[in-house]
Design an enzyme around this catalytic site. Structure first.
Site, PDB file in Angstrom:
ATOM      1  CD  GLN A   1      97.546  30.376  24.216  1.00 47.37           C
ATOM      2  OE1 GLN A   1      97.781  30.325  25.466  1.00 47.37           O
ATOM      3  NE2 GLN A   1      98.332  30.960  23.070  1.00 47.37           N
ATOM      4  CG  ASN A   2      93.972  36.371  22.167  1.00 47.52           C
ATOM      5  OD1 ASN A   2      95.030  36.074  23.344  1.00 47.52           O
ATOM      6  ND2 ASN A   2      95.184  37.118  20.880  1.00 47.52           N
TER       7      ASN A   2
ATOM      8  CG  HIS B   1      91.513  29.467  26.214  1.00 47.36           C
ATOM      9  ND1 HIS B   1      92.818  30.156  25.795  1.00 47.36           N
ATOM     10  CD2 HIS B   1      92.240  27.973  26.649  1.00 47.36           C
ATOM     11  CE1 HIS B   1      93.918  28.822  26.286  1.00 47.36           C
ATOM     12  NE2 HIS B   1      93.242  28.266  26.564  1.00 47.36           N
TER      13      HIS B   1
ATOM     14  CB  CYS C   1      68.966  32.369  31.797  1.00 50.92           C
ATOM     15  SG  CYS C   1      68.266  31.337  30.310  1.00 50.92           S
TER      16      CYS C   1
ATOM     17  CB  SER D   1     103.644  34.052  28.352  1.00 51.97           C
ATOM     18  OG  SER D   1     102.068  33.527  28.219  1.00 51.97           O
TER      19      SER D   1
HETATM   20  C1  BV8 Z   1      92.472  22.432  31.732  1.00 53.67           C
HETATM   21  C2  BV8 Z   1      89.837  32.644  28.678  1.00 53.67           C
HETATM   22  C3  BV8 Z   1      92.225  19.894  32.120  1.00 53.67           C
HETATM   23  C4  BV8 Z   1      89.714  33.370  29.930  1.00 53.67           C
HETATM   24  C5  BV8 Z   1      92.396  31.230  29.366  1.00 53.67           C
HETATM   25  C6  BV8 Z   1      99.874  21.444  32.556  1.00 53.67           C
HETATM   26  C7  BV8 Z   1     100.884  22.419  33.532  1.00 53.67           C
HETATM   27  C8  BV8 Z   1     100.401  22.690  34.930  1.00 53.67           C
HETATM   28  C9  BV8 Z   1      99.234  23.357  34.573  1.00 53.67           C
HETATM   29  C10 BV8 Z   1      98.483  22.750  33.530  1.00 53.67           C
HETATM   30  C11 BV8 Z   1      98.805  21.746  32.899  1.00 53.67           C
HETATM   31  N1  BV8 Z   1      97.030  21.676  32.536  1.00 53.67           N
HETATM   32  C12 BV8 Z   1      96.565  22.334  33.542  1.00 53.67           C
HETATM   33  C13 BV8 Z   1      96.841  23.172  33.785  1.00 53.67           C
HETATM   34  C14 BV8 Z   1      96.520  24.133  34.684  1.00 53.67           C
HETATM   35  C15 BV8 Z   1      96.356  25.415  33.637  1.00 53.67           C
HETATM   36  C16 BV8 Z   1      97.316  26.375  33.616  1.00 53.67           C
HETATM   37  O1  BV8 Z   1      97.804  25.781  32.128  1.00 53.67           O
HETATM   38  N2  BV8 Z   1      97.476  26.902  34.364  1.00 53.67           N
HETATM   39  C17 BV8 Z   1      99.373  27.532  34.056  1.00 53.67           C
HETATM   40  C18 BV8 Z   1      98.633  29.024  34.782  1.00 53.67           C
HETATM   41  C19 BV8 Z   1     100.255  26.907  33.937  1.00 53.67           C
HETATM   42  N3  BV8 Z   1      95.372  24.577  32.531  1.00 53.67           N
HETATM   43  C20 BV8 Z   1      94.109  24.821  32.560  1.00 53.67           C
HETATM   44  O2  BV8 Z   1      93.041  25.161  33.701  1.00 53.67           O
HETATM   45  C21 BV8 Z   1      93.588  24.407  31.508  1.00 53.67           C
HETATM   46  N4  BV8 Z   1      92.129  23.449  31.979  1.00 53.67           N
HETATM   47  O3  BV8 Z   1      93.977  22.108  31.568  1.00 53.67           O
HETATM   48  O4  BV8 Z   1      91.652  21.448  31.680  1.00 53.67           O
HETATM   49  C22 BV8 Z   1      92.916  19.843  33.609  1.00 53.67           C
HETATM   50  C23 BV8 Z   1      91.717  20.833  34.720  1.00 53.67           C
HETATM   51  C24 BV8 Z   1      92.512  21.029  35.616  1.00 53.67           C
HETATM   52  C25 BV8 Z   1      94.020  20.034  35.559  1.00 53.67           C
HETATM   53  C26 BV8 Z   1      94.225  19.598  34.896  1.00 53.67           C
HETATM   54  C27 BV8 Z   1      93.885  19.300  33.703  1.00 53.67           C
HETATM   55  C28 BV8 Z   1      92.507  25.361  30.836  1.00 53.67           C
HETATM   56  C29 BV8 Z   1      93.025  26.826  30.404  1.00 53.67           C
HETATM   57  C30 BV8 Z   1      92.552  28.058  29.878  1.00 53.67           C
HETATM   58  C31 BV8 Z   1      92.615  29.070  30.903  1.00 53.67           C
HETATM   59  N5  BV8 Z   1      91.247  29.939  30.352  1.00 53.67           N
HETATM   60  N6  BV8 Z   1      91.517  32.607  29.263  1.00 53.67           N
HETATM   61  C32 BV8 Z   1      89.432  34.698  30.049  1.00 53.67           C
HETATM   62  O5  BV8 Z   1      89.895  34.921  28.755  1.00 53.67           O
HETATM   63  O6  BV8 Z   1      89.361  35.712  30.987  1.00 53.67           O
HETATM   64  S1  BV8 Z   1      93.939  30.959  29.842  1.00 53.67           S
HETATM   65  C33 BV8 Z   1      94.390  33.254  29.346  1.00 53.67           C
HETATM   66  O7  BV8 Z   1      95.381  33.057  29.905  1.00 53.67           O
HETATM   67  C34 BV8 Z   1      94.382  33.081  28.024  1.00 53.67           C
HETATM   68  O8  BV8 Z   1      93.655  32.805  27.094  1.00 53.67           O
HETATM   69  C35 BV8 Z   1      95.989  32.528  27.522  1.00 53.67           C
HETATM   70  O9  BV8 Z   1      96.028  31.804  27.174  1.00 53.67           O
HETATM   71  C36 BV8 Z   1      97.065  32.823  29.124  1.00 53.67           C
HETATM   72  C37 BV8 Z   1      97.326  33.726  28.919  1.00 53.67           C
HETATM   73  O10 BV8 Z   1      98.806  33.847  27.984  1.00 53.67           O
HETATM   74  P1  BV8 Z   1      98.822  34.798  26.507  1.00 53.67           P
HETATM   75  O11 BV8 Z   1      98.229  34.689  25.436  1.00 53.67           O
HETATM   76  O12 BV8 Z   1     100.561  33.934  26.225  1.00 53.67           O
HETATM   77  O13 BV8 Z   1      99.120  35.869  27.503  1.00 53.67           O
HETATM   78  P2  BV8 Z   1     100.768  36.423  28.131  1.00 53.67           P
HETATM   79  O14 BV8 Z   1     100.231  38.022  29.055  1.00 53.67           O
HETATM   80  O15 BV8 Z   1     100.998  35.334  28.955  1.00 53.67           O
HETATM   81  O16 BV8 Z   1     101.433  36.694  27.276  1.00 53.67           O
HETATM   82  C38 BV8 Z   1     101.939  38.146  26.360  1.00 53.67           C
HETATM   83  C39 BV8 Z   1     102.978  37.811  25.535  1.00 53.67           C
HETATM   84  O17 BV8 Z   1     102.976  38.024  24.397  1.00 53.67           O
HETATM   85  C40 BV8 Z   1     104.252  37.535  26.311  1.00 53.67           C
HETATM   86  O18 BV8 Z   1     105.035  36.780  25.971  1.00 53.67           O
HETATM   87  C41 BV8 Z   1     104.719  38.618  25.841  1.00 53.67           C
HETATM   88  O19 BV8 Z   1     105.816  39.333  25.978  1.00 53.67           O
HETATM   89  C42 BV8 Z   1     104.220  39.602  24.283  1.00 53.67           C
HETATM   90  N7  BV8 Z   1     104.243  39.943  23.776  1.00 53.67           N
HETATM   91  C43 BV8 Z   1     103.517  41.049  24.336  1.00 53.67           C
HETATM   92  N8  BV8 Z   1     103.110  42.375  23.515  1.00 53.67           N
HETATM   93  C44 BV8 Z   1     103.290  41.544  22.297  1.00 53.67           C
HETATM   94  C45 BV8 Z   1     103.899  40.613  22.694  1.00 53.67           C
HETATM   95  N9  BV8 Z   1     104.449  39.794  21.556  1.00 53.67           N
HETATM   96  C46 BV8 Z   1     104.580  40.238  20.198  1.00 53.67           C
HETATM   97  N10 BV8 Z   1     103.646  41.061  19.541  1.00 53.67           N
HETATM   98  C47 BV8 Z   1     103.637  42.603  20.730  1.00 53.67           C
HETATM   99  N11 BV8 Z   1     103.206  43.127  20.345  1.00 53.67           N
END
Ligand code: BV8
Length: 254
Positions: free
Chosen positions: A103-104, A121, A150, A192
């Site tokens: 996802q990174n 992503h 561009c 997460s």
């Molecule tokens: C889409 C790029 C069709 C940009 C990113 C169904 C239900 C509800 C909502 C939705 C659904 N379907 C779609 C949605 C909407 C939405 C969504 O999921 N929203 C969430 C907030 C609920 N999804 C979308 O919009 C997707 N598109 O579905 O299109 C559609 C469209 C409209 C409506 C319906 C369908 C597109 C999603 C992609 C968005 N772009 N990134 C940018 O980066 O600028 S997402 C971005 O956030 C990242 O890429 C990543 O995916 C996400 C962050 O999550 P994580 O990577 O997990 O990071 P986080 O900080 O949250 O967690 C870190 C974890 O690591 C923690 O658990 C922590 O404990 C742990 N950790 C920390 N340190 C360590 C560690 N673990 C191990 N070692 C360590 N040292």
């Protein structure tokens, strides 16, 4: 950290696996010094990622969104892969079939030497012309011009990443679901498990009979589905698993 018996069971499953898949999130890059999304350092100015990483935010204020991406590019450019990235790059060469899904957008897996990567992503080092759709690599930090334009048609460039509310590339997504439904073991590292559709991949793997191994410093919505849930830092856990795996393989050879 997992108990010795749990680790032995995991390493044994890994040794017998011929198709290994890995899904990573921001947590795997945390030890490289890159802020995660939901961690306390995930905020920029007062904005949450979900507020800036959207087509609406970009059409409203492309300069603001590009300042955010320029800030992130500035940080990422200084950072190096950590042991977790490096071990995954080495495992790619040591399993019959090994696939990395991330996802990174930071490109650290590539910097560590991983080749077979599905970037769900997008990638922060690629830009796309909002008019012509052409995608080019751009490593300029800081960007000379914000928002960048561009070079061939002068239209706004945008980061070649998937924003919230935007669909993922269907070819990348289909590949990711195919990998998830055919692997024997899926590691889920540093995510997460909230953002969809990425968070559905481990469930697809579990439903297809794969062993799911979660590595995270905290519990997540996926923890209860995982066969192995190892609490800790990826950069510390993966070296331990790798050491056990190599010891086991060596012992079996003797
Ligand atoms: C889409 C790029 C069709 C940009 C990113 C169904 C239900 C509800 C909502 C939705 C659904 N379907 C779609 C949605 C909407 C939405 C969504 O999921 N929203 C969430 C907030 C609920 N999804 C979308 O919009 C997707 N598109 O579905 O299109 C559609 C469209 C409209 C409506 C319906 C369908 C597109 C999603 C992609 C968005 N772009 N990134 C940018 O980066 O600028 S997402 C971005 O956030 C990242 O890429 C990543 O995916 C996400 C962050 O999550 P994580 O990577 O997990 O990071 P986080 O900080 O949250 O967690 C870190 C974890 O690591 C923690 O658990 C922590 O404990 C742990 N950790 C920390 N340190 C360590 C560690 N673990 C191990 N070692 C360590 N040292």
């Amino acid at each position: 950290m997992a108990s010795k018996s749990e680790l032995k069971e995991l390493v044994d499953a890994l040794r017998r696996a011929n198709r290994v898949a890995v899904l990573t999130g921001a947590g795997i890059s945390a030890e490289s010094g890159i802020p995660t999304f939901r961690g306390e350092d995930g905020l920029w100015k007062k904005f949450r990622a979900e507020e800036l990483a959207t087509p609406e935010a970009f059409s409203r204020d492309p300069k603001l969104v590009w300042e955010w991406y320029d800030w992130r590019r500035g940080i990422i450019a200084q950072k190096k892969p950590n042991p977790a990235h490096k071990i995954l790059a080495r495992w790619e060469k040591s399993f019959p079939a090994f696939s990395l899904i991330t996802q990174n957008i930071d490109g650290l897996h590539q910097k560590a030497g991983s080749k077979n990567i599905s970037e769900l992503h997008g990638n922060i080092w690629k830009v796309r012309c909002t008019e012509e759709g052409t995608v080019t690599e751009n490593y300029e930090t800081p960007l000379k011009e914000i928002p960048p334009r561009c070079p061939s048609c002068g239209a706004l460039l945008r980061p070649h990443v998937v924003w919230f509310g935007e669909s993922l590339s269907s070819s990348v997504l289909n590949t990711a679901f195919l990998i998830s439904s055919t692997c024997n073991v899926m590691f889920v590292i540093g995510t997460s498990a909230v953002v969809q559709p990425a968070a559905s991949l481990p469930l697809t793997a579990a439903k297809s009979g794969a062993k799911v191994v979660e590595i995270n410093t905290d519990a997540t919505p996926l923890t209860s589905y995982a066969d192995f849930s190892i609490k800790g830092k990826a950069g510390e856990i993966l070296p331990k698993i790798d050491k056990e795996l190599r010891a086991l393989i060596k012992s079996l050879r003797n």
